[in-house]
Design a protein around this motif. Structure first.
Motif, PDB file in Angstrom:
ATOM      1  N   GLU A 189       0.813  -1.214   0.000  1.00  0.00           N
ATOM      2  CA  GLU A 189       0.000   0.000   0.000  1.00  0.00           C
ATOM      3  C   GLU A 189       0.849   1.268   0.000  1.00  0.00           C
ATOM      4  OE1 GLU A 189      -3.361   0.292   0.000  1.00  0.00           O
ATOM      5  OE2 GLU A 189      -3.605  -1.871  -0.170  1.00  0.00           O
ATOM      6  N   ARG A 190       2.151   1.110   0.164  1.00  0.00           N
ATOM      7  CA  ARG A 190       2.994   2.250   0.499  1.00  0.00           C
ATOM      8  C   ARG A 190       3.300   3.155  -0.689  1.00  0.00           C
ATOM      9  NH1 ARG A 190       7.630  -0.072   3.506  1.00  0.00           N
ATOM     10  NH2 ARG A 190       5.933  -0.823   4.816  1.00  0.00           N
ATOM     11  N   ALA A 191       3.437   2.603  -1.896  1.00  0.00           N
ATOM     12  CA  ALA A 191       3.795   3.440  -3.050  1.00  0.00           C
ATOM     13  C   ALA A 191       2.730   4.495  -3.302  1.00  0.00           C
ATOM     14  CB  ALA A 191       4.011   2.590  -4.302  1.00  0.00           C
ATOM     15  N   ARG A 192       1.451   4.100  -3.160  1.00  0.00           N
ATOM     16  CA  ARG A 192       0.376   5.073  -3.348  1.00  0.00           C
ATOM     17  C   ARG A 192       0.407   6.139  -2.260  1.00  0.00           C
ATOM     18  NH1 ARG A 192      -4.298   0.697  -4.507  1.00  0.00           N
ATOM     19  NH2 ARG A 192      -2.762  -0.551  -3.431  1.00  0.00           N
ATOM     20  N   ALA A 193       0.653   5.699  -1.016  1.00  0.00           N
ATOM     21  CA  ALA A 193       0.696   6.651   0.087  1.00  0.00           C
ATOM     22  C   ALA A 193       1.864   7.619  -0.075  1.00  0.00           C
ATOM     23  CB  ALA A 193       0.812   5.908   1.420  1.00  0.00           C
ATOM     24  N   VAL A 194       3.040   7.078  -0.415  1.00  0.00           N
ATOM     25  CA  VAL A 194       4.213   7.924  -0.625  1.00  0.00           C
ATOM     26  C   VAL A 194       3.982   8.866  -1.796  1.00  0.00           C
ATOM     27  CG1 VAL A 194       6.656   7.946  -1.273  1.00  0.00           C
ATOM     28  CG2 VAL A 194       5.839   6.297   0.419  1.00  0.00           C
ATOM     29  N   ALA A 195       3.366   8.343  -2.862  1.00  0.00           N
ATOM     30  CA  ALA A 195       3.117   9.170  -4.045  1.00  0.00           C
ATOM     31  C   ALA A 195       2.199  10.343  -3.706  1.00  0.00           C
ATOM     32  CB  ALA A 195       2.503   8.328  -5.159  1.00  0.00           C
ATOM     33  N   LYS A 196       1.141  10.070  -2.929  1.00  0.00           N
ATOM     34  CA  LYS A 196       0.229  11.160  -2.545  1.00  0.00           C
ATOM     35  C   LYS A 196       0.957  12.182  -1.688  1.00  0.00           C
ATOM     36  CE  LYS A 196      -3.844   8.187  -2.760  1.00  0.00           C
ATOM     37  NZ  LYS A 196      -4.788   7.368  -1.979  1.00  0.00           N
ATOM     38  N   PHE A 197       1.781  11.695  -0.764  1.00  0.00           N
ATOM     39  CA  PHE A 197       2.548  12.599   0.081  1.00  0.00           C
ATOM     40  C   PHE A 197       3.560  13.384  -0.745  1.00  0.00           C
ATOM     41  CE2 PHE A 197       6.556  12.897   2.623  1.00  0.00           C
ATOM     42  CZ  PHE A 197       6.172  13.957   3.422  1.00  0.00           C
ATOM     43  N   MET A 198       4.227  12.696  -1.692  1.00  0.00           N
ATOM     44  CA  MET A 198       5.283  13.324  -2.485  1.00  0.00           C
ATOM     45  C   MET A 198       4.758  14.351  -3.469  1.00  0.00           C
ATOM     46  SD  MET A 198       8.313  12.402  -1.601  1.00  0.00           S
ATOM     47  CE  MET A 198       9.221  12.909  -3.053  1.00  0.00           C
ATOM     48  N   THR A 199       3.455  14.297  -3.781  1.00  0.00           N
ATOM     49  CA  THR A 199       2.931  15.339  -4.671  1.00  0.00           C
ATOM     50  C   THR A 199       3.066  16.716  -4.032  1.00  0.00           C
ATOM     51  OG1 THR A 199       0.675  15.015  -3.814  1.00  0.00           O
ATOM     52  CG2 THR A 199       1.265  13.829  -5.836  1.00  0.00           C
ATOM     53  N   ALA A 200       3.283  16.740  -2.714  1.00  0.00           N
ATOM     54  CA  ALA A 200       3.493  18.035  -2.047  1.00  0.00           C
ATOM     55  C   ALA A 200       4.703  18.745  -2.618  1.00  0.00           C
ATOM     56  CB  ALA A 200       3.671  17.821  -0.540  1.00  0.00           C
ATOM     57  N   THR A 201       5.753  17.994  -2.995  1.00  0.00           N
ATOM     58  CA  THR A 201       6.963  18.635  -3.503  1.00  0.00           C
ATOM     59  C   THR A 201       6.724  19.280  -4.859  1.00  0.00           C
ATOM     60  OG1 THR A 201       7.787  16.597  -4.553  1.00  0.00           O
ATOM     61  CG2 THR A 201       8.400  16.974  -2.265  1.00  0.00           C
ATOM     62  N   SER A 202       5.869  18.647  -5.672  1.00  0.00           N
ATOM     63  CA  SER A 202       5.577  19.259  -6.969  1.00  0.00           C
ATOM     64  C   SER A 202       4.505  20.338  -6.838  1.00  0.00           C
ATOM     65  CB  SER A 202       5.143  18.190  -7.984  1.00  0.00           C
ATOM     66  OG  SER A 202       4.174  17.324  -7.445  1.00  0.00           O
ATOM     67  N   ALA A 262       4.093  22.155  -4.348  1.00  0.00           N
ATOM     68  CA  ALA A 262       4.727  23.330  -3.750  1.00  0.00           C
ATOM     69  C   ALA A 262       5.129  24.307  -4.844  1.00  0.00           C
ATOM     70  CB  ALA A 262       5.951  22.924  -2.929  1.00  0.00           C
ATOM     71  N   GLY A 263       5.519  23.757  -5.988  1.00  0.00           N
ATOM     72  CA  GLY A 263       5.834  24.619  -7.131  1.00  0.00           C
ATOM     73  C   GLY A 263       4.592  25.252  -7.727  1.00  0.00           C
ATOM     74  N   VAL A 264       3.489  24.487  -7.750  1.00  0.00           N
ATOM     75  CA  VAL A 264       2.237  25.017  -8.277  1.00  0.00           C
ATOM     76  C   VAL A 264       1.726  26.146  -7.390  1.00  0.00           C
ATOM     77  CG1 VAL A 264      -0.162  24.458  -8.843  1.00  0.00           C
ATOM     78  CG2 VAL A 264       1.656  22.801  -9.320  1.00  0.00           C
ATOM     79  N   VAL A 265       1.747  25.920  -6.076  1.00  0.00           N
ATOM     80  CA  VAL A 265       1.325  26.953  -5.129  1.00  0.00           C
ATOM     81  C   VAL A 265       2.365  28.064  -5.047  1.00  0.00           C
ATOM     82  CG1 VAL A 265       0.804  27.432  -2.699  1.00  0.00           C
ATOM     83  CG2 VAL A 265      -0.029  25.322  -3.775  1.00  0.00           C
ATOM     84  N   GLY A 266       3.636  27.632  -5.017  1.00  0.00           N
ATOM     85  CA  GLY A 266       4.717  28.595  -4.823  1.00  0.00           C
ATOM     86  C   GLY A 266       4.885  29.567  -5.962  1.00  0.00           C
TER      87      GLY A 266
END
Length: 435
Positions: A141-154, A156-160
């Motif tokens: 289950e972890r790849a999906r969870a990590v992927a959802k969490f990791m979208t924060a890094t991208s 951040a560019g959209v918001v930033g």
């Protein structure tokens, strides 16, 4: 109790965890990540006002990762010892204070010192978050969870991008430059969210009230089965992480990925500005730079979902790195800003979307202190790459007056990293799982 555990609906448990956990972790990371990369949006105005060369900017932007690399391992081991709540709060509060102090930068030396301290305070945040997720999700289950969490890094560019664009337009308001408003306004929320962690974050599933006792028992059983299945139960000491050959192959791939990630994060606005012929301001370029991040966020979730669906990791990682290699090479030969944005989008999609399967592969074969150490070792080595990427691009740019050589070099490195990912095999796998 056995009947109660067997009657638990696993999908409902994971959905409940995801709903309660991921949005909050996502918010923490997206705000904190802005403090790491906002110097990229401020770069054009800082260089003009403070008269920094590309080498000075690249060194200051990259030295953050030396501070982070030096303290990642002890910080992550400390998190495993004292718990996520206290340690993540400490990281965010100290990090936010230093980020706010960036508004006082004047000389190259002060730029270097504050960026180094920012990295030292941040150390352990990302690896701690990845390690924290192993308490809640088994590897399937972890790849999906990590992927959802990791979208924060991208994202951040959209918001930033728009946020930084708006803050940069405050130039001169109350006697502060636009880039000073950027650091001030984006540092304070990190401090406030760090304080909230002390009240809202729980260390482990057994501490939460929103899981029923039978759901907690079921989850504990699932996590233990997962550790046994992939060998994590057998590899839980620090020395087990160090002795694992797969870890060092993945370290090479991660090193390259971080060189690329921070070329995108810290140099993309300046790279895009070279195609505008000076026709676009820093605030306009910041808005253009949101497109690659948005595409990367979407692709990251898709790749994480497909990696869990197929239980395959290595080819997903390698494919993403090859996509990034294509993007960097295409940027090097681009002749207008539209093509450059599309090419950088390919690079961003490849680099960000590999993270879900990458961290799942790493954490599935190690447990406890070994998992914490492995994540910290990888982020430490990645931190060196994150320093060398911005520094090298700046140096090459000053010598050749072009980004082309650095972009070609990054493309070649990404191809090599893809081969390393394919060579990384764990010693123990489930019969149904492809590493």
């Amino acid at each position: 109790m056995v009947q109660a555990v067997e009657s638990v609906n696993g999908r409902e448990v994971y959905a409940k965890i995801t709903l309660r956990l991921i949005p909050y972790l996502f918010l923490l990371y997206i705000v904190a990540y802005l403090d790491r990369v906002n110097v990229g949006f401020a770069a054009m105005d800082m260089q003009r006002e403070l008269h920094y060369s590309n080498t000075v900017y690249g060194t200051g932007a990259g030295i953050f990762f030396i501070g982070s690399a030096l303290f990642d391992l002890p910080s992550n081991l400390m998190l495993a010892r004292v718990g996520a709540k206290v340690w993540i709060a400490r990281i965010m509060i100290s990090w936010g204070i230093i980020s706010t102090c960036m508004m006082f930068v004047r000389s190259p030396e002060s730029f270097y010192i504050l960026r180094f301290l920012l990295g030292a305070c941040e150390a352990g945040f990302f690896p701690g978050m990845i390690f924290y997720l192993t308490y809640w999700y088994p590897s399937h289950e972890r790849a999906r969870a990590v992927a959802k969490f990791m979208t924060a890094t991208s994202l951040a560019g959209v918001v930033g991008g728009p946020l930084s664009s708006a803050l940069l337009r405050l130039d001169g308001f109350k006697g502060l430059a636009g880039w000073q408003w950027l650091f001030l306004s984006e540092g304070i929320p990190t401090i406030l969210l760090g304080i909230s962690v002390l009240f809202l974050l729980k260390n482990k599933p057994e501490e939460v009230h929103w899981l029923k006792p039978e759901e907690k028992a079921w989850l504990a059983d699932e996590l233990q089965r997962d550790r046994i299945r992939y060998g994590a139960a057998e590899h839980h000491a620090l020395r087990d992480a160090i002795r694992l050959p797969m870890l060092w192959l993945l370290a090479g791939a991660y090193f390259v990925s971080q060189v690329g990630v921070y070329i995108v994060n810290l140099w993309m606005p300046l790279i895009l500005s070279t195609f505008s012929g000076g026709a676009h301001t820093a605030s306009v370029i910041a808005r253009y730079a949101t497109l690659p991040y948005l595409a990367a966020a979407i692709f990251t979730v898709i790749v994480g979902w497909n990696s869990d669906r197929t239980t395959e990791r290595r080819w997903h990682i390698a494919g993403c790195l090859l996509l990034a290699a294509t993007g960097f090479a295409w940027t090097a030969v681009a002749h207008n800003i539209v093509v450059a944005i599309v090419a950088m989008t390919f690079a961003a999609m490849g680099l960000w979307s590999m993270m879900g399967p990458f961290w799942t592969l790493t954490t599935s074969v190690l447990g406890d202190a070994a998992a914490a150490a492995a994540v910290a070792i990888l982020t430490t080595i990645g931190g060196v790459g994150a320093f060398l990427g911005p520094y090298s691009i700046g140096r090459i740019r000053d010598i050749t007056h072009s980004f082309q050589g650095g972009l070609y070099a990054m493309s070649a490195l990404a191809v090599g990293a893809a081969l390393l990912a394919l060579a990384a095999r764990s010693g123990k796998q489930s019969p149904k799982t492809k590493s």
